[in-house]
Each structure stands twice: as C-alpha cells, then as structure tokens.
Design a protein around this motif. Structure first.
Motif, PDB file in Angstrom:
ATOM      1  N   PHE A   1     -45.021  54.310 -61.805  1.00 42.78           N
ATOM      2  CA  PHE A   1     -45.182  54.279 -60.359  1.00 42.78           C
ATOM      3  C   PHE A   1     -46.133  55.393 -59.967  1.00 42.78           C
ATOM      4  CE2 PHE A   1     -41.715  57.194 -61.152  1.00 42.78           C
ATOM      5  CZ  PHE A   1     -41.939  58.233 -60.268  1.00 42.78           C
ATOM      6  N   SER A   2     -46.601  55.332 -58.741  1.00 45.67           N
ATOM      7  CA  SER A   2     -47.502  56.355 -58.228  1.00 45.67           C
ATOM      8  C   SER A   2     -46.963  56.856 -56.896  1.00 45.67           C
ATOM      9  CB  SER A   2     -48.921  55.795 -58.059  1.00 45.67           C
ATOM     10  OG  SER A   2     -48.914  54.688 -57.180  1.00 45.67           O
ATOM     11  N   TRP A   3     -47.579  57.923 -56.390  1.00 44.69           N
ATOM     12  CA  TRP A   3     -47.189  58.477 -55.091  1.00 44.69           C
ATOM     13  C   TRP A   3     -48.224  58.107 -54.046  1.00 44.69           C
ATOM     14  CZ3 TRP A   3     -42.416  60.145 -54.732  1.00 44.69           C
ATOM     15  CH2 TRP A   3     -41.775  60.669 -55.857  1.00 44.69           C
ATOM     16  N   ILE A   4     -47.742  57.840 -52.847  1.00 46.83           N
ATOM     17  CA  ILE A   4     -48.633  57.533 -51.733  1.00 46.83           C
ATOM     18  C   ILE A   4     -48.149  58.297 -50.510  1.00 46.83           C
ATOM     19  CG2 ILE A   4     -47.300  55.475 -51.070  1.00 46.83           C
ATOM     20  CD1 ILE A   4     -49.963  54.167 -50.291  1.00 46.83           C
ATOM     21  N   ASP A   5     -49.067  58.799 -49.718  1.00 38.93           N
ATOM     22  CA  ASP A   5     -48.725  59.490 -48.477  1.00 38.93           C
ATOM     23  C   ASP A   5     -48.921  58.527 -47.310  1.00 38.93           C
ATOM     24  OD1 ASP A   5     -48.148  62.074 -49.576  1.00 38.93           O
ATOM     25  OD2 ASP A   5     -50.296  62.300 -49.928  1.00 38.93           O
ATOM     26  N   ALA A   6     -47.909  58.417 -46.469  1.00 36.61           N
ATOM     27  CA  ALA A   6     -47.971  57.502 -45.329  1.00 36.61           C
ATOM     28  C   ALA A   6     -47.119  58.051 -44.198  1.00 36.61           C
ATOM     29  CB  ALA A   6     -47.470  56.111 -45.720  1.00 36.61           C
ATOM     30  N   ALA A   7     -47.680  58.078 -42.998  1.00 41.74           N
ATOM     31  CA  ALA A   7     -46.960  58.508 -41.796  1.00 41.74           C
ATOM     32  C   ALA A   7     -46.310  59.868 -41.974  1.00 41.74           C
ATOM     33  CB  ALA A   7     -45.917  57.456 -41.396  1.00 41.74           C
ATOM     34  N   GLY A   8     -46.989  60.764 -42.699  1.00 40.09           N
ATOM     35  CA  GLY A   8     -46.512  62.134 -42.819  1.00 40.09           C
ATOM     36  C   GLY A   8     -45.504  62.393 -43.895  1.00 40.09           C
ATOM     37  N   THR A   9     -45.229  61.414 -44.767  1.00 39.64           N
ATOM     38  CA  THR A   9     -44.262  61.631 -45.830  1.00 39.64           C
ATOM     39  C   THR A   9     -44.771  61.008 -47.115  1.00 39.64           C
ATOM     40  OG1 THR A   9     -41.875  61.605 -46.313  1.00 39.64           O
ATOM     41  CG2 THR A   9     -42.857  59.550 -45.486  1.00 39.64           C
ATOM     42  N   ARG A  10     -44.146  61.357 -48.233  1.00 44.46           N
ATOM     43  CA  ARG A  10     -44.587  60.885 -49.546  1.00 44.46           C
ATOM     44  C   ARG A  10     -43.594  59.868 -50.095  1.00 44.46           C
ATOM     45  NH1 ARG A  10     -47.890  64.180 -53.960  1.00 44.46           N
ATOM     46  NH2 ARG A  10     -49.411  63.563 -52.373  1.00 44.46           N
TER      47      ARG A  10
ATOM     48  N   ASP B   1     -36.633  63.541 -49.100  1.00 52.06           N
ATOM     49  CA  ASP B   1     -36.341  63.226 -47.701  1.00 52.06           C
ATOM     50  C   ASP B   1     -37.638  63.103 -46.909  1.00 52.06           C
ATOM     51  OD1 ASP B   1     -33.653  63.312 -48.268  1.00 52.06           O
ATOM     52  OD2 ASP B   1     -33.393  65.374 -47.557  1.00 52.06           O
ATOM     53  N   ASP B   2     -37.562  62.457 -45.770  1.00 46.71           N
ATOM     54  CA  ASP B   2     -38.725  62.296 -44.901  1.00 46.71           C
ATOM     55  C   ASP B   2     -39.278  63.672 -44.541  1.00 46.71           C
ATOM     56  OD1 ASP B   2     -40.508  61.722 -42.750  1.00 46.71           O
ATOM     57  OD2 ASP B   2     -39.377  59.911 -42.269  1.00 46.71           O
ATOM     58  N   ALA B   3     -40.518  63.913 -44.896  1.00 53.28           N
ATOM     59  CA  ALA B   3     -41.120  65.234 -44.688  1.00 53.28           C
ATOM     60  C   ALA B   3     -41.291  65.577 -43.220  1.00 53.28           C
ATOM     61  CB  ALA B   3     -42.475  65.307 -45.396  1.00 53.28           C
ATOM     62  N   THR B   4     -41.286  64.578 -42.343  1.00 55.03           N
ATOM     63  CA  THR B   4     -41.447  64.846 -40.919  1.00 55.03           C
ATOM     64  C   THR B   4     -40.139  65.271 -40.259  1.00 55.03           C
ATOM     65  OG1 THR B   4     -40.932  62.594 -40.154  1.00 55.03           O
ATOM     66  CG2 THR B   4     -43.214  63.045 -40.836  1.00 55.03           C
ATOM     67  N   GLY B   5     -39.026  65.102 -40.958  1.00 58.51           N
ATOM     68  CA  GLY B   5     -37.725  65.382 -40.370  1.00 58.51           C
ATOM     69  C   GLY B   5     -37.179  64.245 -39.545  1.00 58.51           C
ATOM     70  N   ALA B   6     -37.915  63.129 -39.438  1.00 60.08           N
ATOM     71  CA  ALA B   6     -37.450  61.978 -38.661  1.00 60.08           C
ATOM     72  C   ALA B   6     -36.243  61.340 -39.334  1.00 60.08           C
ATOM     73  CB  ALA B   6     -38.567  60.951 -38.516  1.00 60.08           C
ATOM     74  N   GLU B   7     -35.311  60.867 -38.517  1.00 56.01           N
ATOM     75  CA  GLU B   7     -34.139  60.203 -39.059  1.00 56.01           C
ATOM     76  C   GLU B   7     -34.447  58.745 -39.385  1.00 56.01           C
ATOM     77  OE1 GLU B   7     -30.754  60.793 -36.527  1.00 56.01           O
ATOM     78  OE2 GLU B   7     -30.534  62.864 -37.218  1.00 56.01           O
TER      79      GLU B   7
ATOM     80  N   ARG C   1     -38.802  54.065 -37.260  1.00 52.17           N
ATOM     81  CA  ARG C   1     -39.456  55.039 -38.135  1.00 52.17           C
ATOM     82  C   ARG C   1     -40.009  54.340 -39.378  1.00 52.17           C
ATOM     83  NH1 ARG C   1     -43.018  58.549 -39.593  1.00 52.17           N
ATOM     84  NH2 ARG C   1     -42.453  59.751 -41.444  1.00 52.17           N
ATOM     85  N   TYR C   2     -39.248  53.429 -39.938  1.00 48.78           N
ATOM     86  CA  TYR C   2     -39.720  52.731 -41.130  1.00 48.78           C
ATOM     87  C   TYR C   2     -40.900  51.822 -40.815  1.00 48.78           C
ATOM     88  CZ  TYR C   2     -35.720  54.456 -43.829  1.00 48.78           C
ATOM     89  OH  TYR C   2     -34.810  55.245 -44.485  1.00 48.78           O
ATOM     90  N   ALA C   3     -40.979  51.319 -39.592  1.00 50.54           N
ATOM     91  CA  ALA C   3     -42.160  50.546 -39.194  1.00 50.54           C
ATOM     92  C   ALA C   3     -43.401  51.433 -39.196  1.00 50.54           C
ATOM     93  CB  ALA C   3     -41.942  49.919 -37.823  1.00 50.54           C
ATOM     94  N   GLU C   4     -43.274  52.670 -38.726  1.00 51.34           N
ATOM     95  CA  GLU C   4     -44.398  53.609 -38.788  1.00 51.34           C
ATOM     96  C   GLU C   4     -44.836  53.832 -40.229  1.00 51.34           C
ATOM     97  OE1 GLU C   4     -43.032  57.206 -37.029  1.00 51.34           O
ATOM     98  OE2 GLU C   4     -42.917  56.397 -34.991  1.00 51.34           O
ATOM     99  N   ILE C   5     -43.862  54.033 -41.102  1.00 53.40           N
ATOM    100  CA  ILE C   5     -44.166  54.258 -42.512  1.00 53.40           C
ATOM    101  C   ILE C   5     -44.815  53.014 -43.118  1.00 53.40           C
ATOM    102  CG2 ILE C   5     -43.127  54.643 -44.784  1.00 53.40           C
ATOM    103  CD1 ILE C   5     -40.996  56.359 -43.332  1.00 53.40           C
ATOM    104  N   LEU C   6     -44.266  51.844 -42.812  1.00 50.41           N
ATOM    105  CA  LEU C   6     -44.805  50.596 -43.340  1.00 50.41           C
ATOM    106  C   LEU C   6     -46.263  50.408 -42.942  1.00 50.41           C
ATOM    107  CD1 LEU C   6     -44.648  47.824 -44.686  1.00 50.41           C
ATOM    108  CD2 LEU C   6     -43.559  46.961 -42.587  1.00 50.41           C
ATOM    109  N   ALA C   7     -46.577  50.628 -41.680  1.00 46.85           N
ATOM    110  CA  ALA C   7     -47.967  50.489 -41.230  1.00 46.85           C
ATOM    111  C   ALA C   7     -48.872  51.449 -41.998  1.00 46.85           C
ATOM    112  CB  ALA C   7     -48.058  50.748 -39.729  1.00 46.85           C
TER     113      ALA C   7
END
Length: 289
Positions: A18-27, A79-85, A90-96
């Motif tokens: 697997f690889s790492w990807i950064d999206a919406a402020g979290t990894r 954990d979400d690096a932005t601190g968002a619950e 929130r997951y829609a933001e990450i998905l986009a």
C-alpha cells in the motif's frame, strides 16, 4: 512514518503493498490492485480496507483497478490530523480529496460505499458529480429521518462506544456479541474477527461517528434525490440497524437500481460471489466516458 497503535486495527486495514496519500489535511493508506477502470472502495465505520479482500480477489483480472482506503483512525491510519471528528460530512471532504489526488490523470472512479462510506459517496456525488462515475451503495447511512427515536438510539450507541474507549471491562465481550449480529455471514468471519479484536482501538472513532448520526445534518435524503449518476443499491437484507424497511421509502424516490443480497450489513463480504456478479453486470453497462 511512525504510527502509534497496538496494531490490531492495522490487521483489518488495507493489504500490503500500500502507499500513503494526503487528502483534506490528513494522511491515508491506499492500496491499488489490477488495471483498468478504477473502482474506489469505502468501508464502514470501525472496519478497514480489508473488508473488500474477497471482492478484489474476484475482480483482479477483469479489467478493473480496485482501490481501497482506510478511514482516519481505522486500519493502518493515524487519527485525523485535522482533529475533525468522524462523520459522513468529514469523510466526504476526505473522499473528494482522495479522488482529486489519486485519479487526477484518469477517469473518475466507480465508488462502492458501505454504511458511512456510502453516505460520504452520496454527498460527493450530489455536490461534486464530476468526481464520480457511478455509485454502488451498500446499506448506506443517511436515508432516514433523524427523529426522536433515531437521536435516542444514536446517543445510546455513542455512549456504548465511549465506554469502550474509556476501557470498560465489559466492552470487548459485548462488542463481540454485537458484531456477530452486524456481520453474521460466514464469508465475513475472518474480517469480523479482526474488527472485533480491534474494538477497543476503534471505539473512540465509533463513538464520534454514532454521535454524528444523531444530528439533523445526517439526513441526506435530499442529496440522494439530486444525484444524476448511475446508482446501484446492493442491500444486505438481514441488516438490523440500517434496515431495508426503514430505508426503502428514500431509495424508491431515487433513480437507482436495487438488488438484495444475503448478509447483515456488507454484501461484498457476506455474499461475495453474488455481489461481484451484480457489480460486474452494473459496471459493464455504464455509458462510456
């Protein structure tokens, strides 16, 4: 990258390599298998990308690229690096963000979304339709009114998981009993055991998500009815929480196809042969991009 957890939930996460990807402020951890039309798989809360292992094994040589991720604080992810619950919004933001980063040079993916993953996918499809080619929705959240019963039930579930996060001694056996009703299907047995083993590690995220399900904004029925992408609802008919009876009115107002499967929450895990056949039939009749 240093990650601090006991490693139990990592076993339910995306498979290596697997690889790492950064999206919406979290990894996020992301795995990619096969080649061809992209398919992005989104798991339920407290699970991990390995939920889709049976699916990608059946699809690996059929002209599709199967992409799986772990949500923050689940599977291999920190954990979400932005601190968002945790919540569908929130997951829609990450998905986009994931789609913009991982599929920037190719076609938008077909998205398979289970539970909170399905709710996140519907939000993106309604608000940013160019990011998604089609949807396969597996017992998604967000399609019933957030009434007094829903608020009370979600608050009780959130309290259950908060107790687990605090280390209540009764939580692990209770969680095991609960999850045998969520994923009763025999084909899901190994992943169910991984999810149960990681219950204490994911309890905090589960508490956050269940609290979010009891808020008014969790009702996304109006967004479903706005979606203009091809949709298939792949419903595990034994679901005791996200039941077909309660969700049928909203689904019936949409333009989606509906197919029923064996299982309690996740047709791709619990009825993998039938689900894979249905997915392939749906995907191959999609309009060319």
């Amino acid at each position: 990258m240093q990650i601090t957890y006991e490693n139990l939930r990592a076993q339910a996460g995306v498979a290596e390599p697997f690889s790492w990807i950064d999206a919406a402020g979290t990894r996020l951890a992301l795995s990619r298998r096969g080649a061809g039309a992209p398919v992005l798989c989104l798991h339920a809360i407290g699970h991990g990308g390995r939920d889709f292992e049976a699916f990608w094994k059946r699809m690996h040589d059929k002209g599709f690229e199967i992409v799986c991720l772990d949500w923050p604080g689940q599977g291999r992810n920190p954990d979400d690096a932005t601190g968002a619950e945790a919540s569908a919004s929130r997951y829609a933001e990450i998905l986009a963000g994931v789609i913009a980063a991982a599929f920037v040079l190719g076609d938008p993916p077909i998205v398979i979304g289970n539970s909170i993953g399905g709710a996140a996918a519907m939000i993106v499809a309604a608000k940013q339709p160019a990011l998604i080619r089609a949807l396969v929705l597996c017992n998604p959240g967000g399609l019933v009114a957030v009434d007094g019963f829903a608020r009370t039930f979600c608050a009780a579930m959130s309290g259950f998981f908060r107790a687990g996060a605090r280390g209540a001694i009764w939580f692990s056996p209770a969680f095991a009993i609960f999850y045998k009703t969520v994923l009763p299907g025999r084909p899901a047995r190994e992943q169910r055991q991984r999810i149960i083993a990681a219950g204490r590690e994911t309890a905090g995220v589960l508490a956050q998500a269940w609290a979010s399900f009891g808020r008014a904004e969790a009702d996304i029925r109006e967004l479903l009815w706005r979606i203009d992408r091809p949709m298939l609802f792949a419903w595990a008919k034994g679901d005791r929480i996200v039941s077909w009876a309660r969700n049928r009115p909203a689904v019936s107002r949409s333009s989606a196809k509906v197919q029923m499967f064996r299982g309690g929450h996740s047709a791709f895990m619990e009825d993998p042969d039938a689900f894979t056949a249905a997915f392939e039939a749906f995907a191959r009749q999609l309009p060319e991009r």
